[in-house]
Enzyme design. Structure first.
Site, PDB file in Angstrom:
ATOM      1  N   ASP A   1       0.831  -1.206   0.000  1.00 19.91           N
ATOM      2  CA  ASP A   1       0.000   0.000   0.000  1.00 19.91           C
ATOM      3  C   ASP A   1       0.871   1.264   0.000  1.00 19.91           C
ATOM      4  OD1 ASP A   1      -2.336   1.391  -0.069  1.00 19.91           O
ATOM      5  OD2 ASP A   1      -2.770   1.214   2.071  1.00 19.91           O
TER       6      ASP A   1
ATOM      7  N   HIS B   1       2.954   2.699  -9.223  1.00 20.67           N
ATOM      8  CA  HIS B   1       2.657   1.261  -9.158  1.00 20.67           C
ATOM      9  C   HIS B   1       3.814   0.450  -9.758  1.00 20.67           C
ATOM     10  CE1 HIS B   1      -1.310   1.920  -7.604  1.00 20.67           C
ATOM     11  NE2 HIS B   1      -1.776   2.509  -8.689  1.00 20.67           N
TER      12      HIS B   1
ATOM     13  N   LEU C   1       9.393 -22.176  -4.178  1.00 19.89           N
ATOM     14  CA  LEU C   1       8.767 -20.982  -3.593  1.00 19.89           C
ATOM     15  C   LEU C   1       7.463 -20.715  -4.338  1.00 19.89           C
ATOM     16  CD1 LEU C   1      10.273 -17.798  -2.236  1.00 19.89           C
ATOM     17  CD2 LEU C   1       8.487 -17.526  -3.918  1.00 19.89           C
TER      18      LEU C   1
END
Ligand code: FPP
Ligand code: MG
Length: 301
Positions: free
Chosen positions: A35, A52, A149
């Protein structure tokens, strides 16, 4: 920008990482709520999509840190269904960024295989534009054999929607075989997007917001929550390290709580029909159906 960065550690960071591994347990599964991208963009006088994009670069750093420190599963909140309410300019910009990144991912499948990284997009991908659905489905299929992963990208995701979809899965695919008495917490859990993932041990939310924002609300009841004021594109290795230390400090009481919750859930499963042949038969079809959907979407014109 690659999905796993070539982060260059300083000597101090290397020493700190080694000490962290020796001194305490490393969380198996870490979730990030990325965020603060737009506030960062405003503070730097850059476009919000550039904010972003810088956020994606930090995700690539985070993945590198997780790999090196020994975290085995990462979930990241990249696009909430609520984000559809943002301006069409921003939504389109985020989708273009996702197109670019998933296309890039397909070019670096060999690199992901080398690290054993499997990408799973969790969310209602049918809400996305068709070409993006296709990219996402192809990315998931291309990495499905990797198992070192797991990277779960929550895209077009909210917990409310995930739970609604789980109920729909039972009703749509359970046919007449599943009865009201078969419904249990265990059954619904198996119908969530995260059915093969243990719950996150640690959740890290940046930007000073101390809310969950409809993210993994089913899965987070026993996770350590860590909030930091740093804006996501400004996160550093030291913020990451601080979150792992917080986990090492707080995990004891949660371990105990988790043990009790697991016992409770096993008891509940025993008293419901969870282990009955018909429920198990239904559960066996879920992965198969989901994979078939991905193959269909990936092959669509
Ligand atoms: C929250 O910051 C961030 C988002 C809504 C988007 C996060 C997406 C990325 C980092 C790119 C990821 C892409 C892929 C393909 C994984 P915000 O917009 O709420 O910023 P604010 O809180 O300052 O308003
Ligand atoms: Mg925000």
């Amino acid at each position: 920008m690659s999905w796993v960065s070539d982060y260059q550690y300083s000597l101090a960071e290397r020493i700190a990482m080694r000490t962290l591994r020796i001194c305490g347990q490393i969380p198996h599964h870490v979730a990030f709520v990325m965020d603060g991208n737009r506030r960062f963009a405003r503070s730097q006088h850059i476009d919000k999509i550039e904010g972003h994009s810088r956020g994606f670069e930090k995700l690539a750093d985070c993945l590198r840190w997780c790999l090196d420190v020994g975290v085995r599963e990462v979930t990241t909140f990249a696009f909430s269904i609520e984000n559809f309410k943002r301006s069409s300019e921003e939504v389109d910009g985020l989708f273009n960024l996702a197109r670019e990144k998933f296309a890039r991912l397909l070019q670096e499948v060999a690199r992901l295989e080398e690290h054993g990284i499997r990408i799973r997009v969790i969310g209602n991908i049918e809400l996305l534009p068709l070409d993006l659905q296709k990219l996402v489905a192809t990315a998931m299929l291309s990495t499905e054999r990797n198992d070192k992963l797991f990277l779960n990208v929550a895209f077009a995701y909210t917990s409310h929607d995930e739970i609604t979809q789980a109920v729909e899965t039972v009703l749509r695919h359970g046919n007449e075989d599943i009865e009201a008495a078969d419904i249990s917490e265990r059954l619904l859990e198996e119908c969530l997007y995260t059915r093969h993932s243990p719950p996150p041990d640690l959740v890290f939310r940046t930007s000073g917001e101390t809310r969950l924002s409809d993210f993994m609300m089913w899965q987070l009841s026993t996770s350590v929550l860590y909030f930091s004021n740093v804006l996501w594109p400004q996160i550093t290795f030291w913020h990451f390290l601080a979150s792992i230390l917080a986990y090492q400090r707080d995990r004891w009481q949660l371990d105990d709580f988790r043990r009790r919750e697991r016992m409770h859930s096993l008891e509940l499963a025993k008293t419901s029909h969870f282990y009955s042949e018909r429920v198990q038969k239904f559960l066996a079809t879920i992965d198969e159906d989901r994979r078939k959907l991905l193959v269909r979407v990936a092959a669509a014109n």
